[in-house]
Design a protein around this motif. Structure first.
Motif, PDB file in Angstrom:
ATOM      1  N   CYS A   1      86.551 -10.395  21.432  1.00  0.00           N
ATOM      2  CA  CYS A   1      85.299  -9.630  21.423  1.00  0.00           C
ATOM      3  C   CYS A   1      84.194 -10.380  22.164  1.00  0.00           C
ATOM      4  CB  CYS A   1      84.874  -9.345  19.985  1.00  0.00           C
ATOM      5  SG  CYS A   1      85.983  -8.208  19.114  1.00  0.00           S
ATOM      6  N   ASP A   2      83.129  -9.666  22.491  1.00  0.00           N
ATOM      7  CA  ASP A   2      82.014 -10.254  23.233  1.00  0.00           C
ATOM      8  C   ASP A   2      81.144 -11.141  22.351  1.00  0.00           C
ATOM      9  OD1 ASP A   2      82.379  -8.808  25.851  1.00  0.00           O
ATOM     10  OD2 ASP A   2      82.173  -7.086  24.516  1.00  0.00           O
TER      11      ASP A   2
ATOM     12  N   LYS B   1      77.574  -0.683  22.312  1.00  0.00           N
ATOM     13  CA  LYS B   1      78.112  -1.805  21.547  1.00  0.00           C
ATOM     14  C   LYS B   1      78.594  -1.307  20.189  1.00  0.00           C
ATOM     15  CE  LYS B   1      75.943  -5.780  21.583  1.00  0.00           C
ATOM     16  NZ  LYS B   1      74.958  -6.857  21.251  1.00  0.00           N
TER      17      LYS B   1
ATOM     18  N   CYS C   1      91.963  -6.639  17.969  1.00  0.00           N
ATOM     19  CA  CYS C   1      92.233  -6.927  19.383  1.00  0.00           C
ATOM     20  C   CYS C   1      92.457  -5.648  20.166  1.00  0.00           C
ATOM     21  CB  CYS C   1      93.449  -7.842  19.504  1.00  0.00           C
ATOM     22  SG  CYS C   1      93.200  -9.500  18.837  1.00  0.00           S
TER      23      CYS C   1
ATOM     24  N   ARG D   1      80.718  -2.856  24.743  1.00  0.00           N
ATOM     25  CA  ARG D   1      80.773  -4.228  24.235  1.00  0.00           C
ATOM     26  C   ARG D   1      81.174  -4.216  22.762  1.00  0.00           C
ATOM     27  NH1 ARG D   1      78.599  -8.215  27.149  1.00  0.00           N
ATOM     28  NH2 ARG D   1      77.945  -9.403  25.305  1.00  0.00           N
ATOM     29  N   THR D   2      81.780  -5.331  22.305  1.00  0.00           N
ATOM     30  CA  THR D   2      82.281  -5.378  20.931  1.00  0.00           C
ATOM     31  C   THR D   2      81.796  -6.617  20.204  1.00  0.00           C
ATOM     32  OG1 THR D   2      84.325  -6.409  21.747  1.00  0.00           O
ATOM     33  CG2 THR D   2      84.355  -4.025  21.386  1.00  0.00           C
TER      34      THR D   2
ATOM     35  N   HIS E   1      91.273 -12.382  17.530  1.00  0.00           N
ATOM     36  CA  HIS E   1      90.347 -11.248  17.638  1.00  0.00           C
ATOM     37  C   HIS E   1      88.910 -11.705  17.853  1.00  0.00           C
ATOM     38  CE1 HIS E   1      89.487 -11.890  13.279  1.00  0.00           C
ATOM     39  NE2 HIS E   1      88.370 -11.245  13.526  1.00  0.00           N
TER      40      HIS E   1
ATOM     41  N   ILE F   1      83.559  -4.255  15.107  1.00  0.00           N
ATOM     42  CA  ILE F   1      84.906  -3.990  14.590  1.00  0.00           C
ATOM     43  C   ILE F   1      85.019  -4.661  13.230  1.00  0.00           C
ATOM     44  CG2 ILE F   1      87.377  -4.146  15.042  1.00  0.00           C
ATOM     45  CD1 ILE F   1      86.631  -4.559  18.025  1.00  0.00           C
TER      46      ILE F   1
ATOM     47  N   ALA G   1      89.148  -3.800  20.694  1.00  0.00           N
ATOM     48  CA  ALA G   1      88.345  -4.536  21.668  1.00  0.00           C
ATOM     49  C   ALA G   1      88.821  -4.267  23.091  1.00  0.00           C
ATOM     50  CB  ALA G   1      88.384  -6.025  21.363  1.00  0.00           C
TER      51      ALA G   1
ATOM     52  N   ARG H   1      86.596  -2.355  25.952  1.00  0.00           N
ATOM     53  CA  ARG H   1      86.268  -3.027  27.213  1.00  0.00           C
ATOM     54  C   ARG H   1      86.592  -2.128  28.401  1.00  0.00           C
ATOM     55  NH1 ARG H   1      88.987  -7.177  26.385  1.00  0.00           N
ATOM     56  NH2 ARG H   1      87.279  -8.410  25.476  1.00  0.00           N
TER      57      ARG H   1
ATOM     58  N   ALA I   1      82.910  -8.974  16.834  1.00  0.00           N
ATOM     59  CA  ALA I   1      83.928  -9.290  15.838  1.00  0.00           C
ATOM     60  C   ALA I   1      83.257  -9.851  14.596  1.00  0.00           C
ATOM     61  CB  ALA I   1      84.919 -10.311  16.388  1.00  0.00           C
TER      62      ALA I   1
END
Length: 680
Positions: free
Chosen positions: A45-46, A4, A15, A27-28, A41, A7, A18, A22, A30
């Protein structure tokens, strides 16, 4: 590899990161400000964490809040994107102290390259060519003035901690130096918190060519060839392409090796860009005579990195994640090859016809190129917005990046123009039509490139009417009549189709187009079919030439339109009185005037001088009672991270200043009241 990452940025770069993460199974998280609560954005993200107010200083520049968001969500690393904290050594150190991986170079490299003066001293030791100039620590204004006189004009004053065209002033004669220095320092302190400057000789016919470098923690460093970023306005890039037109293999190798030497001098890790100014003493057609000088190193990913990805087939964000995780570079120098040609256009919310003044508003219509009409990989759009989103005054004016790839430059140019033609944005001013003018200009098409291209080619780039008022008004009239069909009743006497039992009938319209009021008359043939359209300037003695008008609706605002002998497909968007017409040749904006709705409107605003965009008042150059002349600077405003000077529209006397420095003002707010001046 990480599981993980957070950002620490917004918009299209968030974006983009991300999407790559992926694909790599990462995992991201925001982060977002008040203004970005519903931003693209955040949805990309997750997870997402709110970090503060709309202004960057209240959110994206508050790195303690970003670190707390990473801790709360269990992120292992932070990707800074570009801008904001991406080149902040304190943030990089804070990430390390918090046990987080900073997906970028070590803080020591950021520090070494972050100040232009110090970095140039370092490059001099590494035997990288430098532009003649003053790069010392002394900042006494009189001493700096003497250095500029010694170097010889024209010179560039550049913020030592600067970037992105901010904190930079061109000075062409000695008597202008003091004022330019003061303005440069003010913008530098506001943008970077550091007003130190350096001075360099301004290179004539300069090209801006940069080298993409990449280093890892195993001592490897490669260059992924060059990008030409010479087409600029206000020292900011407009179009970028790779490889650089006219580049010889010998010069490419020499510049690439110099860039790697620069990176190795600071033990660089991750993605970076070494920027060179390239002199063309032999003219545009003699690449063998080109000489290059180090300008600066950007210790981050660049906005224009997609063109490098397009010609190499490599995902530079994926490289960033791999290198940050301790893995070696995916490829050695010998395995990197150039494939075809790529060009990127920055689509911005701005008005090129008004000195590229930033624009704000909503993306009422946002239609991107139909990538299915091109081969896979030929056209790419990187953006952080969706239709209906607002472009606020808090952040950069860039809406999207349009990237095209072709087998060669000619094919890439053709694809770029075709993709720009399919880009429809309505609701605020943009530079899309201006980009088409640049792409189709002879200077750009034949690669007569330097950083002054836009100014040099003003005659063919500005004030152009690509559509023509006859066709624009014909499209607006046809769209109005098509729209009326949807609201008509079965009552034949309520129809507005021009039917008449006896003789011909006429329908009148009034428009404003490029500052001119126009009257349009549509004369119907007996039986109700539209027959002829004539357009005349309001108040003109002679009637305009009548041309046959026919059209067929294509759906969703599209029309197959024929005016006289001219036939083309057009797209028309009507929002209230505002009409935007898109044709194969370009776009046009006009106003369909509802005369009844405007009955009683005042014809002038008198001596009001208003803000051309929302922003902050930086300073006033006049006081109440001062006499001013047309063109005299009156005030400085700051919007979208840039300063803008507001000048007197005519001679007059200042009656009153209605705001104070530091005040935030809305677009259209009255700033200064002056007598004997036309409205701003």
């Amino acid at each position: 590899m990480f599981t993980k990452i957070l950002i620490a940025n917004r918009g299209e770069i968030a974006c983009r990161v991300a999407a790559t993460a992926r694909r790599m199974g990462v995992r991201t998280v925001a982060v977002y400000s008040d203004a970005d609560a519903n931003a693209k954005h955040v949805a990309a993200c997750d997870e997402a964490v709110h970090i503060g107010g709309s202004a960057p200083k209240d959110s994206y520049l508050r790195w303690e809040r970003i670190l707390e968001a990473a801790r709360q969500t269990g992120a292992e690393a932070i990707h800074p994107g570009y801008g904001f904290l991406s080149e902040n050594e304190d943030f990089a150190n804070a990430c390390a102290a918090a046990g987080l991986v900073f997906i970028g170079p070590p803080a020591s490299a950021i520090r070494a390259m972050g100040l232009k003066a110090e970095s140039k001293q370092l490059m001099e030791k590494a035997q990288v060519p430098l532009v003649p100039g003053y790069h010392g620590a002394g900042q006494d204004p009189s001493m700096l003035h003497q250095e500029a006189d010694r170097i010889g004009y024209p010179v560039l004053i550049k913020a030592s901690a600067g970037g992105g065209g901010k904190g930079m002033r061109l000075v062409e004669k000695s008597q202008d130096f003091a004022a330019a220095l003061e303005s440069c320092k003010r913008e530098a302190i506001n943008s970077f918190g550091n007003d130190a400057v350096l001075i360099e000789k301004y290179v004539l016919r300069p090209r801006h060519i940069e080298i993409q470098v990449f280093g890892d923690t195993h001592g490897n460093c490669v260059y992924l060839f060059e990008r030409d970023c010479s087409v600029q306005r206000r020292h900011q890039k407009v179009l970028e392409e790779a490889p650089a037109p006219g580049m010889t293999e010998a010069l490419r190798k020499k510049m690439g090796e110099a860039a790697v030497a620069a990176a190795k001098a600071v033990n660089y890790v991750g993605a970076g860009t070494v920027e060179f100014i390239v002199e063309q003493p032999g003219g545009y057609d003699q690449p063998d005579a080109m000489q290059f000088y180090f300008m600066e190193m950007n210790t981050r990913l660049q906005v224009e990195h997609p063109v490098t990805e397009a010609i190499t087939g490599e995902d530079l964000v994926a490289w960033q994640l791999l290198v940050a995780a301790g893995q070696p570079l995916p490829k050695p120098q010998s395995a990197l090859k150039i494939i075809g040609h790529a060009i990127e256009a920055r689509i911005c919310a701005e008005n090129p016809e008004n000195n590229f003044l930033p624009a704000t508003g909503s993306l009422n219509v946002y239609r991107k190129p139909d990538c299915t009409s091109f081969a896979i990989g030929d056209v790419r759009v990187d953006d952080g917005v969706r239709e209906g989103d607002a472009i606020s005054p808090f952040y950069d004016s860039m809406i999207a990046k349009l990237i095209v790839h072709g087998d060669d430059r000619a094919q890439a140019l053709a694809r770029l123009d075709a993709a720009l033609q399919q880009t429809h944005i309505v609701g605020l001013a943009t530079n899309v039509q201006f980009l088409r003018q640049v792409v189709k200009s002879k200077a750009f098409a034949t690669a007569k490139l330097d950083t002054a291209l836009i100014e040099r080619e003003r005659a063919v780039l500005f004030g152009q009417d690509a559509v023509g008022r006859q066709l624009a008004i014909a499209a607006a009239v046809a769209a109005t009549l098509e729209q009326e069909k949807t609201t008509q009743t079965a009552d034949p006497f309520s129809q507005r189709d021009g039917w008449s039992m006896y003789g011909r009938s006429q329908r009148y319209f009034q428009f404003a187009y490029q500052g001119v009021e126009l009257a349009a008359t549509l004369a119907y043939a007996q039986g109700g079919a539209p027959a002829q359209l004539s357009v005349t300037e309001v108040g003109a003695q002679a009637a305009g030439e009548a041309q046959t008008l026919q059209w067929r609706a294509l759906g969703a605002g599209g029309l197959d339109l024929q005016l006289g002998a001219q036939r083309c497909s057009v797209q028309v968007y009507v929002q209230g009185e505002a009409v935007t017409v898109f044709t194969p040749a370009g776009s046009a904006q006009l106003t369909e005037v509802d005369l009844l709705a405007h009955a009683g409107d005042s014809g002038t605003e008198g001596g009001r001088l208003t803000a051309p965009m929302p922003g902050k008042v930086v300073s006033f150059a006049v006081q109440a009672g001062d006499s001013v002349t047309k063109g005299q600077p009156l005030a400085v405003m700051e919007a979208m991270k840039m300063e803008h000077t507001i000048a007197a529209p005519a001679d007059g006397v200042v009656q009153e200043l209605l705001y104070a420095p530091g005040d935030q003002v809305a677009e259209g707010a009255e700033l200064i009241r002056i007598t004997s001046a036309v409205a701003a």
